[in-house]
Design an enzyme around this catalytic site. Structure first.
Site, PDB file in Angstrom:
ATOM      1  N   ARG A  49       0.823  -1.214   0.000  1.00 50.62           N
ATOM      2  CA  ARG A  49       0.000   0.000   0.000  1.00 50.62           C
ATOM      3  C   ARG A  49       0.857   1.263   0.000  1.00 50.62           C
ATOM      4  O   ARG A  49       0.486   2.262  -0.602  1.00 50.62           O
ATOM      5  CB  ARG A  49      -0.936  -0.007   1.205  1.00 50.62           C
ATOM      6  CG  ARG A  49      -2.083  -0.969   0.997  1.00 50.62           C
ATOM      7  CD  ARG A  49      -2.951  -1.083   2.219  1.00 50.62           C
ATOM      8  NE  ARG A  49      -4.174  -1.811   1.897  1.00 50.62           N
ATOM      9  CZ  ARG A  49      -4.974  -2.356   2.793  1.00 50.62           C
ATOM     10  NH1 ARG A  49      -4.679  -2.262   4.086  1.00 50.62           N
ATOM     11  NH2 ARG A  49      -6.061  -2.986   2.427  1.00 50.62           N
ATOM     12  N   LYS A  58     -17.693 -19.136  -0.313  1.00 55.39           N
ATOM     13  CA  LYS A  58     -19.141 -19.183  -0.111  1.00 55.39           C
ATOM     14  C   LYS A  58     -19.938 -18.328  -1.079  1.00 55.39           C
ATOM     15  O   LYS A  58     -19.565 -17.198  -1.388  1.00 55.39           O
ATOM     16  CB  LYS A  58     -19.458 -18.704   1.309  1.00 55.39           C
ATOM     17  CG  LYS A  58     -19.049 -19.690   2.374  1.00 55.39           C
ATOM     18  CD  LYS A  58     -19.459 -19.176   3.723  1.00 55.39           C
ATOM     19  CE  LYS A  58     -19.311 -20.266   4.784  1.00 55.39           C
ATOM     20  NZ  LYS A  58     -19.718 -19.757   6.091  1.00 55.39           N
ATOM     21  N   GLY A  86      -8.807 -10.177  -1.713  1.00 55.10           N
ATOM     22  CA  GLY A  86      -7.656 -10.497  -0.868  1.00 55.10           C
ATOM     23  C   GLY A  86      -7.019 -11.830  -1.216  1.00 55.10           C
ATOM     24  O   GLY A  86      -5.819 -11.923  -1.507  1.00 55.10           O
ATOM     25  N   GLY A 137     -12.657  -4.794  -0.050  1.00 56.21           N
ATOM     26  CA  GLY A 137     -14.077  -4.430   0.038  1.00 56.21           C
ATOM     27  C   GLY A 137     -14.527  -3.546  -1.113  1.00 56.21           C
ATOM     28  O   GLY A 137     -15.606  -3.751  -1.677  1.00 56.21           O
TER      29      GLY A 137
END
Ligand code: ADP
Ligand code: MG
Length: 399
Positions: A38, A199, A357, A380
């Site tokens: 980052r 999932k 991620g 996100g």
């Protein structure tokens, strides 16, 4: 196509104070930064602004202090590391607004860089409080947002500031927006999407959005099991959300109506226990999974079919690994398909954009991250973009 201003639109900024929202929320262990990705992402913007004579004031969150001044979440902890990455001196300022901050930056000279203290030390940050926005805005003449990874939050430093100061996208933000636009905004067709991971429940909105957007929806990972089960396949003791059968069928239905081809695996890699190279490892047709076996990767025939489909596609969006890639050999399908996508990208026939991620980790593991068109490290924000949502930090940059 760009509806936002970039650093190209800045004009003369010598001596101008530029508030730059970056993401310095880096992982730390025993006082050391363990991954400076980052930090490195901020370099093009920060270097360019400093070289053009701006006074660069960096704003970032760090951890989740929830409005409290927590010494263990102070950006003073990363200032030295950032200095090393940037290769020039960086001043630490113990506030991000108010008189203390103003006094601290008053003597800064053109080309100087400072890190202001954690924006989340103020409860107003996450509430997008106008008073905090004004307090921060008073320190700067211009605002640059270079933190795509925080753009799904309407916070004071990610959204509020864009309304009160002239606002620009930084270079990393610009690259991200251009890549995402190419991938799902106005993509060259046919478009394929790979959606994998554990999932279905965590990616329902992604799937719903994609079936209306893409020509091929490739479902892998644990979520493929839920779709297979919904179609009546016995998936043994695989990770599977049986309660989502109606939703899986609904998504398959929506895909059919939208002429989106859904790819579920023909063959799978199974074992009786979840371990590296287990003795019970075998590859079989999806209809041959035994009651005591679990599906941990898609099989080689499935990968071959997907490779054929990708060869005819012009655009690929990828989120989620095809198998339990952390444990060998259940990384095989992910690695193979990633290498095929990378080769197609390098040959110029495919635009490939990936994010998430674990997806980034999987592509790094496959050694192909730098051969994709773009790999987003925003977790996100990338997922919300894949859900088709407007990101407040991006919307606020549009004029
Ligand atoms: P991302 O972080 O890229 O969005 P996810 O968090 O949704 O991806 O999913 C990644 C996880 O899914 C990995 O930890 C991987 O081991 C797991 N996974 C993939 N396939 C399977 C499977 N068949 N069974 C169990 N877990 C799986
Ligand atoms: Mg994940």
């Amino acid at each position: 196509m760009t509806s936002f201003k970039t650093l190209d639109d800045l004009g003369d900024i010598t001596g101008k104070r530029v508030l730059v929202r970056v993401d310095l929320n880096v992982p730390m262990e025993d006082g050391a930064v363990t991954d400076d990705t980052r930090m490195r992402a901020t370099l093009p913007t920060v270097t360019e602004l400093a070289d053009k004579g701006a006074i660069v004031l960096l704003l970032s969150h760090f951890g989740r202090p929830k409005g409290e001044k927590r010494p263990d979440m102070s950006l003073s902890l990363v200032t030295r590391a950032y200095e090393g990455v940037l290769g020039r001196p960086v001043r630490y300022v113990g506030e991000c607004q108010g008189e203390l901050a103003a006094a601290n930056v008053r003597d800064m000279q053109p080309g100087d860089v400072a890190i202001l203290e954690n924006t989340r030390f103020h409860a107003g940050e996450e509430k997008n409080d106008p008073e905090l926005v004004r307090g921060m805005a008073a320190l700067g003449d211009l605002y640059v947002n270079d933190a795509f990874s925080a753009a799904h939050r309407a916070h004071a430093s990610t959204e509020g500031l864009a309304h009160v100061l002239p606002a620009y996208a930084g270079r990393a933000m610009e690259a991200e927006l251009v890549a995402l636009q190419k991938a799902l905004g106005e993509p060259e067709r046919p478009v394929a999407a790979v959606v994998g991971g554990a999932k279905v429940s965590s990616k329902l909105e992604v799937l719903r959005h994609l079936v209306a957007k893409v020509d091929h929806l490739i479902i892998g990972g644990g979520m493929a099991n839920t779709f297979l089960a919904a179609r009546g396949v016995d998936v043994g003791k695989s990770l599977c959300e049986h309660e989502l059968t109606p939703i899986a069928l609904e998504i398959l239905d929506a895909a059919e109506r939208a002429n989106c081809i859904v790819h579920l695996p023909y063959d799978v890699v199974v074992s009786k226990e979840f371990a590296a190279n287990p003795p019970s490892l075998r590859t079989c047709n999806v209809h041959e999974v035994a009651a005591d076996e679990m599906i941990l990767d898609i099989g080689p025939a499935a990968v071959e079919a997907l490779a054929d489909a990708l060869k005819n596609c012009r655009t690929l969006v990828w989120n989620g690994p095809l198998g339990a890639f952390e444990t060998p050999p259940f990384d095989a399908a992910t690695v193979q398909l990633a290498q095929i996508a990378a080769a197609l990208t390098q040959s110029g026939s495919l635009v490939s954009v990936a994010g998430g991620g674990d997806t980034v980790a999987a592509l790094n593991h496959a050694g192909v991250a730098d051969r994709f068109t773009f790999v987003s490290t925003a977790g996100g924000a990338f997922l919300e973009w894949m859900e088709g949502k407007d990101l407040p930090g991006v919307e606020a940059l549009k004029h």
